[in-house]
Design a protein around this motif. Structure first.
Motif, PDB file in Angstrom:
ATOM      1  N   ASP A  52      29.142 -29.813 -22.503  1.00 43.85           N
ATOM      2  CA  ASP A  52      28.724 -30.577 -23.679  1.00 43.85           C
ATOM      3  C   ASP A  52      29.543 -30.133 -24.905  1.00 43.85           C
ATOM      4  O   ASP A  52      29.638 -28.926 -25.202  1.00 43.85           O
ATOM      5  CB  ASP A  52      27.236 -30.356 -23.933  1.00 43.85           C
ATOM      6  N   THR A 105      28.855 -30.899 -28.021  1.00 46.90           N
ATOM      7  CA  THR A 105      28.073 -30.878 -29.266  1.00 46.90           C
ATOM      8  C   THR A 105      28.137 -29.543 -29.991  1.00 46.90           C
ATOM      9  O   THR A 105      28.386 -29.512 -31.213  1.00 46.90           O
ATOM     10  CB  THR A 105      26.616 -31.264 -28.959  1.00 46.90           C
ATOM     11  N   HIS A 158      23.704 -38.836 -25.324  1.00 44.28           N
ATOM     12  CA  HIS A 158      24.570 -37.828 -25.930  1.00 44.28           C
ATOM     13  C   HIS A 158      25.327 -38.428 -27.113  1.00 44.28           C
ATOM     14  O   HIS A 158      25.779 -39.577 -27.062  1.00 44.28           O
ATOM     15  CB  HIS A 158      25.564 -37.280 -24.899  1.00 44.28           C
ATOM     16  N   THR A 159      25.484 -37.615 -28.159  1.00 44.97           N
ATOM     17  CA  THR A 159      26.233 -38.076 -29.345  1.00 44.97           C
ATOM     18  C   THR A 159      27.728 -37.978 -29.114  1.00 44.97           C
ATOM     19  O   THR A 159      28.499 -38.829 -29.588  1.00 44.97           O
ATOM     20  CB  THR A 159      25.841 -37.239 -30.581  1.00 44.97           C
ATOM     21  N   TYR A 160      28.131 -36.956 -28.416  1.00 44.14           N
ATOM     22  CA  TYR A 160      29.560 -36.742 -28.180  1.00 44.14           C
ATOM     23  C   TYR A 160      29.839 -36.726 -26.675  1.00 44.14           C
ATOM     24  O   TYR A 160      28.964 -36.380 -25.882  1.00 44.14           O
ATOM     25  CB  TYR A 160      30.035 -35.421 -28.803  1.00 44.14           C
ATOM     26  N   ARG A 187      31.488 -29.238 -31.665  1.00 43.48           N
ATOM     27  CA  ARG A 187      31.596 -30.177 -32.782  1.00 43.48           C
ATOM     28  C   ARG A 187      30.857 -29.652 -34.003  1.00 43.48           C
ATOM     29  O   ARG A 187      31.333 -29.738 -35.133  1.00 43.48           O
ATOM     30  CB  ARG A 187      31.026 -31.534 -32.376  1.00 43.48           C
ATOM     31  N   ARG A 188      29.655 -29.128 -33.780  1.00 42.76           N
ATOM     32  CA  ARG A 188      28.865 -28.609 -34.896  1.00 42.76           C
ATOM     33  C   ARG A 188      29.550 -27.404 -35.533  1.00 42.76           C
ATOM     34  O   ARG A 188      29.524 -27.237 -36.752  1.00 42.76           O
ATOM     35  CB  ARG A 188      27.471 -28.237 -34.404  1.00 42.76           C
ATOM     36  N   MET A 248      31.192 -40.101 -21.458  1.00 44.34           N
ATOM     37  CA  MET A 248      30.122 -40.314 -22.428  1.00 44.34           C
ATOM     38  C   MET A 248      28.852 -40.645 -21.661  1.00 44.34           C
ATOM     39  O   MET A 248      28.759 -41.689 -21.004  1.00 44.34           O
ATOM     40  CB  MET A 248      30.496 -41.459 -23.374  1.00 44.34           C
ATOM     41  N   GLN A 288      32.194 -28.774 -37.765  1.00 47.69           N
ATOM     42  CA  GLN A 288      31.633 -29.375 -38.968  1.00 47.69           C
ATOM     43  C   GLN A 288      31.175 -28.320 -39.962  1.00 47.69           C
ATOM     44  O   GLN A 288      31.404 -28.431 -41.172  1.00 47.69           O
ATOM     45  CB  GLN A 288      30.474 -30.300 -38.582  1.00 47.69           C
TER      46      GLN A 288
END
Length: 464
Positions: free
Chosen positions: A146, A148, A119-121, A151-152, A115, A155
């Protein structure tokens, strides 16, 4: 709140669709998650393998600079992929934020996650140790990707899947509502036809030919109930007519005799004669009313409660003695056949009443000097008592109704089943049999008519 079949079907359709889409969505999401993870791992593995190959062949600082330039070129500007090289020799270090590498988690196969600030993730990582060569000590190469974008993607897929599933469930519910309405139209028509039935049209039946298979059983049962209702209604009408007929004669006698007595002054002896005649008719009325009340109690399910273990033959003898004067006058004889040691649980008063009616019926429909037979027979679960007498043959159609109330074979209303001037004698026999857990029987063969009833065996009655 009224329960609706349509609402229940729609709810079940929607629940089934929701469960189906949920299972399919979960399976699709799981497959997507695994494929994205595999794709990210493959990308990391290829990048790690290529860069490790380059480092393995570099042993001097001069050539190391070219490796660093290559890593700078391969690492995108957006930081979606990064390289780190850890070494005890500062000249062979590479990467930004090397101090943060202490937070990296790593498994035995080199896969891990870290982490990073901002960074969010967590970034997904892979690492490999490269052995020393010339001036270069052993180093650890780490590549990170990364998470991200992945993850997006998950989602967005989940949101789309959820939205589509809800829309699909709503569509299935609406379609289910329409299907239920169409499917239940035969039931609605059946209900309308049932509501159109009236007491005057009890012979009408609901049509079964055009109905679905699932409704035919229900319609058949309903038509069967209508048939029984029609039969009961016809019996009720006949019963009312029979009661009116039986009561009309004594009432007419009472009214006529009283009117004659009042037409002119009468002496005391004449008035006594009128009162005596009226008393006979009143006794007949009382007998009819008492018998009807007894049958009404039997119809309500009343059972014989005062039963005691009794020798049946002894009770039959007592009943025969009651008719001794009539038998002597007509020259008739009564013979008892069968096992005279048979016993049963009886309410003796009711049993004698039934035997009296059977013998009275046999005597009334036998010629003087006839031989009557009372037969006792024991079966597995019941004991039968029958009375046989010589007489005119009785058609099978009449045998089935001999124990019905007020039923008579001939049109003159004086036939089998008559007792003391009204047709309730054999009906009372049937009621007594039912109160003792038994049945009735009637047959006519070879010039001999046989009628009787059964009672539950002593052992069976005691066990109950």
């Amino acid at each position: 709140m009224k329960r609706s079949i349509t609402a229940r079907l729609v709810t079940m359709f929607a629940a089934a669709a929701l469960l189906t889409f949920a299972l399919i969505g979960a399976a699709l999401y799981t497959v997507l998650d695994r494929e994205l993870t595999r794709h990210q791992d493959d990308e990391l593995h290829i990048g790690l393998k290529n860069m490790a190959y380059s480092i393995q062949h570099v042993g001097t600082v001069e050539r190391w600079n070219r490796v660093q330039a290559k890593m700078d070129t391969l690492a995108p500007q957006d930081g979606s992929m990064r390289f780190w090289v850890l070494s005890d020799d500062p000249r062979f270090l590479y990467g930004t934020g090397l101090a943060d590498m202490q937070r990296m988690t790593q498994s035995a196969d080199g896969r891990g996650a870290i982490m990073l600030p901002g960074h969010t993730y967590a970034m997904r990582t892979q690492s490999v140790y490269i052995d020393p060569l010339d001036d270069r000590p052993g180093v650890r190469l780490i590549i990170g990707s990364d998470s991200t974008p992945y993850r997006r993607t998950r989602q967005v897929f989940f949101s789309a899947l959820l939205g589509l599933s809800l829309v699909a469930v709503l569509a299935v519910a609406l379609a289910g509502h329409w299907i239920a309405r169409v499917g239940l139209k035969p039931l609605v028509r059946l209900s309308d036809e049932a509501q159109a039935l009236r007491p005057k049209t009890l012979s009408q039946r609901l049509p079964e030919a055009a109905l679905p298979i699932e409704l035919k059983a229900l319609t058949g049962a309903f038509n069967g109930a209508l048939a029984r209702l029609e039969e009961a209604y016809a019996q009720l009408e006949a019963f009312n007519a029979d009661v009116a007929h039986e009561l009309r004669t004594p009432l007419g006698n009472l009214i006529g005799g009283t009117q004659v007595a009042l037409s002119r002054p009468r002496s005391a002896p004449e008035l006594q004669e009128v009162l005596a005649s009226n008393l006979e008719d009143l006794e007949r009325l009382r007998s009819i009313v008492n018998d009807m009340l007894f049958l009404a109690r039997a119809d309500r399910g009343e059972v014989a409660t005062g039963r005691v273990r009794t020798p049946i033959a002894a009770e039959v003898h007592k009943t025969i003695e009651f008719f001794e004067f009539v038998l002597d006058e007509t020259g008739m004889q009564v013979r008892i056949e069968g096992d005279q040691g048979i016993e049963a649980q009886l309410e003796t008063a009711l049993f004698r009443r039934a035997m009296t009616n059977l013998l009275q019926n046999a005597i009334e429909h036998s010629e003087p000097g006839a031989q009557l037979v009372v037969a006792l027979r024991e079966e597995a679960s019941a004991t039968w008592i029958t009375v046989s007498n010589p007489g005119e043959p009785i058609a099978r159609a009449h045998q089935l109704h001999l124990f019905d109330r007020f039923y008579r074979v001939d049109a003159a209303r004086h036939g089998l089943g008559q007792h003391h001037g009204h047709g309730l004698g054999l009906a009372i026999v049937k009621a007594v049999a039912g109160m003792h857990g038994g049945q009735v029987t009637a047959s006519s063969e070879g010039g001999t008519n046989t009628m009787g009833f059964s009672v539950a065996r002593a052992a069976v009655a005691e066990a109950g």
